[in-house]
Design a protein around this motif. Sequence first.
Motif, short mmCIF file in Angstrom:
data_model
loop_
_atom_site.label_atom_id
_atom_site.label_comp_id
_atom_site.label_asym_id
_atom_site.label_seq_id
_atom_site.Cartn_x
_atom_site.Cartn_y
_atom_site.Cartn_z
N PRO A 18 10.59 -28.14 -2.17
CA PRO A 18 10.91 -28.90 -0.96
C PRO A 18 11.75 -28.07 0.00
O PRO A 18 12.55 -27.21 -0.40
N SER A 19 11.55 -28.34 1.27
CA SER A 19 12.29 -27.63 2.31
C SER A 19 12.74 -28.62 3.37
O SER A 19 12.01 -29.56 3.70
N ALA A 20 13.94 -28.42 3.87
CA ALA A 20 14.49 -29.28 4.94
C ALA A 20 14.96 -28.38 6.06
O ALA A 20 15.69 -27.41 5.85
N GLU A 21 14.53 -28.70 7.28
CA GLU A 21 14.95 -27.92 8.44
C GLU A 21 15.16 -28.86 9.62
O GLU A 21 14.62 -29.96 9.66
N GLU A 22 15.98 -28.42 10.57
CA GLU A 22 16.28 -29.25 11.72
C GLU A 22 15.08 -29.32 12.66
O GLU A 22 14.36 -28.34 12.86
N ASN B 142 12.61 -30.46 18.28
CA ASN B 142 12.09 -31.33 19.33
C ASN B 142 12.87 -32.63 19.46
O ASN B 142 12.68 -33.38 20.42
N ALA B 143 13.74 -32.93 18.49
CA ALA B 143 14.49 -34.19 18.51
C ALA B 143 15.71 -34.06 19.40
O ALA B 143 16.29 -32.99 19.56
N ASN B 144 16.10 -35.18 20.01
CA ASN B 144 17.29 -35.19 20.85
C ASN B 144 18.56 -35.07 20.02
O ASN B 144 19.55 -34.51 20.46
N GLU B 145 18.54 -35.61 18.81
CA GLU B 145 19.67 -35.53 17.93
C GLU B 145 19.30 -34.67 16.73
O GLU B 145 18.13 -34.39 16.48
N ASN B 146 20.33 -34.26 15.96
CA ASN B 146 20.09 -33.43 14.80
C ASN B 146 19.41 -34.25 13.70
O ASN B 146 20.06 -35.03 13.01
N LEU C 12 16.44 -34.02 10.39
CA LEU C 12 15.84 -33.08 9.47
C LEU C 12 14.36 -33.39 9.27
O LEU C 12 13.95 -34.54 9.24
N LEU C 13 13.58 -32.32 9.17
CA LEU C 13 12.18 -32.44 8.82
C LEU C 13 12.01 -31.95 7.39
O LEU C 13 12.47 -30.86 7.04
N TYR C 14 11.36 -32.75 6.57
CA TYR C 14 11.14 -32.39 5.17
C TYR C 14 9.68 -32.03 4.97
O TYR C 14 8.78 -32.73 5.42
N THR C 15 9.47 -30.91 4.29
CA THR C 15 8.12 -30.46 4.00
C THR C 15 8.15 -29.70 2.68
O THR C 15 9.20 -29.61 2.02
N THR C 16 7.03 -29.16 2.26
CA THR C 16 6.97 -28.36 1.04
C THR C 16 6.32 -27.02 1.34
O THR C 16 5.45 -26.91 2.20
N LEU C 17 6.76 -26.01 0.61
CA LEU C 17 6.25 -24.65 0.79
C LEU C 17 5.96 -24.03 -0.58
O LEU C 17 6.59 -24.41 -1.58
#
Length: 312
Positions: A74-78, A81-85, A87-92
């Motif tokens: 799993p990976s989490a990154e900011e 494109n969002a106005n506020e902070n 997180l986007l969660y995805t897998t690599l």
Amino acid sequence: MLTFYKTIDNRTVQIDEAQSGCWINAVHPTEQEIAYLTDTIGVLPEFVKASLDEEESSHIDSDEGQTLVIVDYPSAEEDDNANENTLLYTTLPLGVIIMKGYVITISLYENLNIEDMANGRVRGIRTDQKTRFLLLLLLRISQRFLIYLRQIDRISSRTERTLHQSMKNKELIQMLGIEKSLVYFSTSLKTDEVTLNKIMRGKFIKLYEEDQELLEDVLIEIHQAIEMCNIYSNILSGTMDAFASVISNNLNIVMKILTVITIVMAIPNIIFSFYGMNVKGLPVPVWWFPTLVAVIACVIATIIFKHKDMFH
């Protein structure tokens, strides 16, 4: 970038060059580093290519005395494109190659699981015990899945409370992003489970007696993560359906109120239109009479609509 680690005196330390029994970590390697892995270390080129493919799914493969295990982490990154902070969660994918004398990890991006292993945050690591090293890495990845799933649950609960107060597109989009993240997690966890079951059969990787309990722990963590992912997905799906119904109901209420106001406002216009025509025989043709009739008609219409609860 290539880094080399070796367990010395029960501590995993960074060394300057590859040695027998060491761990080689490659993060987004350059062409020269890939050539070093294939020509000097002897890694199969197709194993390196598969590990660096972002679309590669979890699986296990063996050829010429080398074993490749690709797992999704799993990976989490900011979200930029969002106005506020947020997180986007995805897998690599993360490739682990077990060969004579070395254990090699290859990934496109830096990840917390490898950092934890390198910085000594995972107990019991020995770079010369390649099977145990792999199982500890898989255990760390499964624990990271659980950590991110709990974060997703907290974000979902916070967004849901915000939606109770105000129906905004931002919160709804965030809920959709969470739902997409859960789909990624669910898919990756199921493929990781299949890979672990293949490892458990001992056909590709030799399992030692002391590693059986560790492998069972990894499977338990993976199963727990899959169950949590399914539960959160079902809850989120029900929540999204409920909010879709609420939004539709709110729209109907607004349209109903606007329709009632339009009807009430149309009554004076009808009365004044009669008195505005150039005809004779209208009763009491003075300005105050149609005004009075219009006011009385509006009040009566308002009372009727209020009695039928049309303003809510």
